[in-house]
Enzyme design. Structure first.
Site, PDB file in Angstrom:
ATOM      1  N   GLU A 123      -4.790   7.725  -2.917  1.00 56.24           N
ATOM      2  CA  GLU A 123      -5.293   6.464  -2.385  1.00 56.24           C
ATOM      3  C   GLU A 123      -5.628   5.499  -3.526  1.00 56.24           C
ATOM      4  O   GLU A 123      -5.502   4.285  -3.372  1.00 56.24           O
ATOM      5  CB  GLU A 123      -6.512   6.758  -1.503  1.00 56.24           C
TER       6      GLU A 123
ATOM      7  N   HIS B 110       0.840  -1.209   0.000  1.00 57.83           N
ATOM      8  CA  HIS B 110       0.000   0.000   0.000  1.00 57.83           C
ATOM      9  C   HIS B 110       0.878   1.263   0.000  1.00 57.83           C
ATOM     10  O   HIS B 110       0.733   2.136  -0.863  1.00 57.83           O
ATOM     11  CB  HIS B 110      -0.906  -0.027   1.240  1.00 57.83           C
ATOM     12  N   GLU B 111       1.799   1.328   0.930  1.00 56.00           N
ATOM     13  CA  GLU B 111       2.632   2.537   1.040  1.00 56.00           C
ATOM     14  C   GLU B 111       3.557   2.669  -0.168  1.00 56.00           C
ATOM     15  O   GLU B 111       3.878   3.773  -0.598  1.00 56.00           O
ATOM     16  CB  GLU B 111       3.418   2.532   2.355  1.00 56.00           C
TER      17      GLU B 111
ATOM     18  N   HIS C 275       1.765   4.587  -2.786  1.00 58.46           N
ATOM     19  CA  HIS C 275       1.869   6.038  -2.565  1.00 58.46           C
ATOM     20  C   HIS C 275       3.238   6.541  -3.026  1.00 58.46           C
ATOM     21  O   HIS C 275       3.362   7.582  -3.665  1.00 58.46           O
ATOM     22  CB  HIS C 275       1.706   6.361  -1.074  1.00 58.46           C
TER      23      HIS C 275
END
Ligand code: ZN
Length: 494
Positions: free
Chosen positions: A292, A262-263, A266
């Site tokens: 997101e 997830h990170e 980003h």
């Protein structure tokens, strides 16, 4: 037309402000990763000072005059050019920022620190009444903040605009009403057929090694990235070639792998911004929602799909033979895609997560419309029962679970679900353009996916408002149908 001196002056000033913002970002990264706990008092002062200097420099008469002077130049330019985009975005930011007295910003920030402290204690003791007077004060300040702007169609528009610029509450409502209609029955049906959880003990350092194996394939490289541990994972960029991502690895599950993916999503967005935009307010993602969309794309659309695990599951089994040796790939796939309605937003699965968000979006509007905050816990519990079929046993696991309201972050929550929705619109477009995506993923190859996203999404940075960015990428506006088709398709076979 060559750029007039006023443009260079504006760019220089914005560059200096950018440096201050990134110095604060580094301090905040440090605070959340390696700072000793007793550093927090001096860190709060340092962050406060840098934030104040950056804000005062930005709302100065000098910037205002430069922007006025640059109107004819801006009109002579192609609106897609770097120069026109920089002036346009700086003007929008400036016109918003000068409406709010610096004292009100400072008060919201001070009150946010205090309310955060009270929230930590109130949550630990599940004592909403202790938190309520502070929350009332914070809501009052946010109402004053909204009053700084010309009355919008909906008072919530002003709050939303800070996180998803240009988006209207009415547009979000249309998207969320559709999600609600489809997801409430879907979550209810899935909840009754829950698959068993994969359990065991998964040492953090082994998880870290596996996470690195994955994200290196995604595009993480040590010359421009770092991966560290933080209690609440986040991503931060100090420049397009200095990307800091964080994760956490609780040893009772393999959730850490998904947090890292997830990170990393980003981070890839920030890393992929056109270098021409470096050291300007354009050198970041277009909005929290689009950001997101990228973290969720890598975490869910890539990281929870079948081809991904046909590549990586053998490696995972090899790393944890005792825990996973007797669990086949199909069972693992079902476990990581299981829909299991629960009390806590951050632990929610991909589908029920949105219902947690919609609940907050609706309550925030009621709060801003003057809901008596003594009634907030009941309103929360009633909505949890209606949307997720869950009884809330105490306020710690109910209305007190999130940090956002203590900091005054009303308008933030919707961006999580907007990101989910946009992620699938973008993914469908990508799959139409790139051949053999599944084959590539099943070989652990992600270069073509990353390059497509870089070319179509990341490169643009913050040049355009999120709606225009999405329009350029997918050729249309925000639409929940692809996301719903994706979830329904996946859950029907999972
Ligand atoms: Zn995120």
């Amino acid at each position: 037309m060559t750029a007039p001196p006023a443009f260079d002056s504006l760019k220089t000033k914005l560059g200096e402000i950018h440096d201050l913002v990134k110095a604060a970002a580094l301090m905040s990264w440090d605070q959340q990763t390696i700072m000793p706990p007793r550093g927090s008092e001096s860190r709060a002062q340092q962050l406060g000072t840098i934030g104040k200097v950056a804000h005062e420099t930005f709302i100065s008469d000098e910037i205002g005059q430069l922007l006025d002077e640059l109107r004819p130049f801006e009109e002579s330019l192609d609106r897609d050019s770097f120069e026109a985009s920089l002036i346009r975005v700086a003007r929008r930011d400036f016109e918003k920022a000068i409406r709010v007295p610096p004292e009100l910003f400072a008060e919201i920030s001070r009150e946010g620190s205090r309310t955060f402290g009270t929230w930590v204690e109130a949550r630990a003791n599940s004592d909403y009444e202790r938190f309520r007077p502070r929350l009332e004060r914070m809501v009052e300040l946010k109402q004053r903040y909204v009053d700084c702007y010309p009355p919008p169609d909906d008072p919530y528009d002003t709050l939303l605009d800070d996180y998803e610029p240009g988006m209207k509450t009415s547009e979000v409502r249309v998207v969320f009403d559709r999600l609600k209609e489809a997801l409430i029955p879907l979550v209810e049906a899935a909840g009754s057929a829950a698959t068993p959880l994969v359990t065991g003990r998964f040492p953090a350092e082994k998880q870290r090694q596996l996470s690195l194996e994955i994200v290196r394939r995604f595009g993480f490289d040590e010359t421009a990235w770092r991966l560290d541990t933080a209690p609440h994972p986040f991503a931060q960029s100090l420049g397009t070639t200095d990307i800091r991502i964080t994760t956490r690895e609780p040893e009772s599950s393999l959730d850490g792998l998904f947090a890292t993916m997830h990170e990393c999503g980003h981070g890839l967005y920030e890393n992929g911004v056109d270098p021409v935009l470096e050291r300007t307010p354009l050198a970041r993602g277009a909005s929290l929602g689009l950001h997101e969309s990228q973290s969720r794309l890598w975490e869910n659309l890539v990281g929870r799909c079948r081809p991904f695990w046909s590549w990586f599951y053998p490696r995972l089994q090899e790393a944890f033979p005792r825990e996973l040796g007797s669990i086949d790939e199909e069972t693992w796939f079902r476990a990581i895609n299981d829909v299991r309605p629960g009390l806590i937003r951050i632990e929610a699965d991909e589908a029920s997560y949105n219902l947690h968000i919609i609940l907050r979006f609706e309550l925030e509007q009621q709060i801003m419309a003057g809901l008596d905050l003594r009634e907030l816990p009941d309103a929360w519990n009633e909505a949890m029962s209606r949307y997720l079929g869950i009884d809330v046993p105490d306020d710690a696991r109910g209305v007190l679970q999130d940090v956002h309201w203590s900091r005054g972050g009303f308008g933030y929550f919707p961006t999580y679900s907007l990101g989910n929705v946009m992620s699938v619109q973008i993914w469908e477009r990508l799959r139409a353009d790139v051949d053999d995506v599944d084959d590539q993923i099943s070989r652990g190859e992600f270069g073509a996916v990353r390059e497509w996203l870089g070319e179509h999404v990341y490169r643009l940075g913050r040049k355009y408002l999120p709606a225009e960015t999405l329009e350029r990428v997918v050729g249309g506006s925000i639409d929940p149908e692809p996301y719903l088709r994706y979830l329904q398709g996946k859950l029907a076979v999972a």
